[in-house]
Design a protein around this motif. Structure first.
Motif, mmCIF file in Angstrom:
data_model
loop_
_atom_site.group_PDB
_atom_site.id
_atom_site.type_symbol
_atom_site.label_atom_id
_atom_site.label_comp_id
_atom_site.label_asym_id
_atom_site.label_seq_id
_atom_site.Cartn_x
_atom_site.Cartn_y
_atom_site.Cartn_z
ATOM 1 N N PRO A 1 17.650 -69.662 21.568
ATOM 2 C CA PRO A 1 16.511 -69.308 20.728
ATOM 3 C C PRO A 1 16.135 -70.443 19.787
ATOM 4 O O PRO A 1 16.854 -71.445 19.680
ATOM 5 N N ALA A 2 15.026 -70.270 19.100
ATOM 6 C CA ALA A 2 14.600 -71.226 18.087
ATOM 7 C C ALA A 2 15.671 -71.352 17.007
ATOM 8 O O ALA A 2 16.425 -70.409 16.743
ATOM 9 N N PRO A 3 15.774 -72.528 16.367
ATOM 10 C CA PRO A 3 16.829 -72.741 15.361
ATOM 11 C C PRO A 3 16.876 -71.666 14.280
ATOM 12 O O PRO A 3 17.969 -71.285 13.840
ATOM 13 N N MET A 4 15.734 -71.155 13.852
ATOM 14 C CA MET A 4 15.738 -70.134 12.798
ATOM 15 C C MET A 4 16.423 -68.853 13.242
ATOM 16 O O MET A 4 16.927 -68.085 12.418
ATOM 17 N N LEU A 5 16.457 -68.605 14.554
ATOM 18 C CA LEU A 5 17.028 -67.376 15.086
ATOM 19 C C LEU A 5 18.471 -67.531 15.555
ATOM 20 O O LEU A 5 19.140 -66.546 15.860
ATOM 21 N N ALA A 6 18.945 -68.775 15.629
ATOM 22 C CA ALA A 6 20.218 -69.059 16.292
ATOM 23 C C ALA A 6 21.430 -68.487 15.571
ATOM 24 O O ALA A 6 22.497 -68.339 16.172
ATOM 25 N N ALA A 7 21.287 -68.156 14.296
ATOM 26 C CA ALA A 7 22.432 -67.616 13.553
ATOM 27 C C ALA A 7 22.766 -66.195 13.961
ATOM 28 O O ALA A 7 23.881 -65.720 13.704
ATOM 29 N N THR B 1 10.512 -64.984 15.348
ATOM 30 C CA THR B 1 10.541 -65.838 14.157
ATOM 31 C C THR B 1 9.581 -65.305 13.106
ATOM 32 O O THR B 1 9.863 -65.350 11.898
ATOM 33 N N ARG B 2 8.466 -64.760 13.538
ATOM 34 C CA ARG B 2 7.466 -64.237 12.614
ATOM 35 C C ARG B 2 7.978 -63.054 11.804
ATOM 36 O O ARG B 2 7.599 -62.862 10.644
ATOM 37 N N ILE B 3 8.871 -62.251 12.404
ATOM 38 C CA ILE B 3 9.357 -61.063 11.685
ATOM 39 C C ILE B 3 10.734 -61.267 11.075
ATOM 40 O O ILE B 3 11.290 -60.338 10.473
ATOM 41 N N ALA B 4 11.304 -62.465 11.218
ATOM 42 C CA ALA B 4 12.650 -62.733 10.696
ATOM 43 C C ALA B 4 12.580 -63.096 9.212
ATOM 44 O O ALA B 4 11.807 -63.970 8.811
ATOM 45 N N TYR B 5 13.404 -62.419 8.415
ATOM 46 C CA TYR B 5 13.489 -62.686 6.979
ATOM 47 C C TYR B 5 14.942 -63.017 6.640
ATOM 48 O O TYR B 5 15.757 -62.118 6.404
ATOM 49 N N PRO B 6 15.289 -64.311 6.585
ATOM 50 C CA PRO B 6 16.682 -64.702 6.346
ATOM 51 C C PRO B 6 17.249 -64.188 5.029
ATOM 52 O O PRO B 6 18.479 -64.042 4.899
ATOM 53 N N PHE C 1 10.222 -67.054 27.043
ATOM 54 C CA PHE C 1 11.170 -67.325 25.962
ATOM 55 C C PHE C 1 10.429 -67.833 24.723
ATOM 56 O O PHE C 1 10.787 -67.489 23.591
ATOM 57 N N ALA C 2 9.412 -68.662 24.932
ATOM 58 C CA ALA C 2 8.633 -69.165 23.801
ATOM 59 C C ALA C 2 7.938 -68.019 23.073
ATOM 60 O O ALA C 2 7.834 -68.028 21.831
#
Length: 278
Positions: free
Chosen positions: A12-18, A152-157, A144-145
């Motif tokens: 996944p994109a880096p922001m989601l990889a965690a 990523t749009r709905i992810a709030y770290p 996948f993109a």
């Protein structure tokens, strides 16, 4: 049509990889109609169907009615779901750990424990958007993109699980379920009782049950890969079971069948984290 499994993986994109380990795109045509077992795992179930819906004919919780899903989202589980198929399966499995439930959906994984829902019931219109976009795209990279873009749009770290529980989950699962609860609690500086309470409130199950599921999942993956000269007893020993009978009991309780019967009947798995891209 001869059975032929196509499996494509991506990070996944880096922001989601965690909290998302991988995407697994799968296309399985030419099968005889039958049932697939959705087994307990250290991952939440998050699958976007392409084409036919996901037809769950027996839920992990017998009090939940059978249902069909376009984009299914489930919490962790300690029993098996039965999914009917008519000989063709296609979709994208998102390797979502329970650490990502709050980040993506604003609720702890415990809120979805032993429950399956249509993703849009939790995520709102974006869940339907995710499904619709994948229907319109033909290539795995484009699919996948789209997952990256929408998730990523709905992810709030800032909603992420706290550091102690994050370490507890990753350490326990990373040990393959072999780490005892006492040493785990010591590692993060909590009492066993406090760890058990916080862990259950966040993930929906106790650390002991999570370890059992992680050990079962490791054994299942090994059984899928072992050459014919390696015995189930050897797998049991490698995964920390007392003996083969202990492994067989766990399979009976968690998978509803024996290891050999499961291996003989199961269609190729599309939820195996070992398929993650290198």
């Amino acid at each position: 049509m001869e059975p032929s499994t196509e499996v494509v993986t991506a990070r996944p994109a880096p922001m989601l990889a965690a909290f998302i380990d991988s995407y697994v795109g799968y296309r399985v045509p030419g099968l005889a109609a039958g049932l697939h077992r959705g087994l307990p795992s250290a991952y939440m179930t998050f699958i976007i169907s392409i084409g036919p819906t996901i037809d769950v004919v027996a839920q992990t919780n017998p009090q939940q009615s059978p249902a069909e899903y376009r984009c299914v989202l489930s919490g962790l589980q300690a029993s098996t779901a039965l999914i009917a198929h008519q000989g063709y399966q296609e979709g994208v499995t998102v390797g979502l750990t329970p650490l990502g439930s709050r980040v993506l959906f604003g609720v702890p994984a415990a809120a979805l424990w032993d429950t399956s829902v249509e993703c849009s019931d939790v995520a709102g219109p974006v869940g339907r958007e995710l499904w619709e976009q994948l229907q319109e795209l033909d290539s795995w990279p484009d699919r996948f993109a789209a997952c990256d873009r929408i998730l990523t749009r709905i992810a709030y770290p800032d909603r992420a699980v706290g550091p102690e529980l994050t370490v507890a989950w990753r350490t326990l699962v990373g040990s393959g379920g072999t780490l005892a609860v006492g040493p785990l609690a010591e590692e993060i500086g909590w009492s066993r009782q406090h760890l058990a309470r916080r862990f259950n409130n966040e993930f929906g199950l106790s650390p002991k049950l999570a370890a059992r599921i992680a050990r079962f999942e490791r054994a299942r993956q090994m059984i899928q890969r072992i050459p014919s000269h390696v015995s189930i007893a050897q797998v049991a020993a490698a995964c920390g079971y007392y003996d083969q009978a202990h492994l067989n009991r766990d399979f009976a309780e968690l998978a509803g069948t024996s290891p050999t019967a499961w291996l003989a009947a199961e269609v190729p798995s599309v939820q195996d984290r070992e398929q993650a891209a290198g």
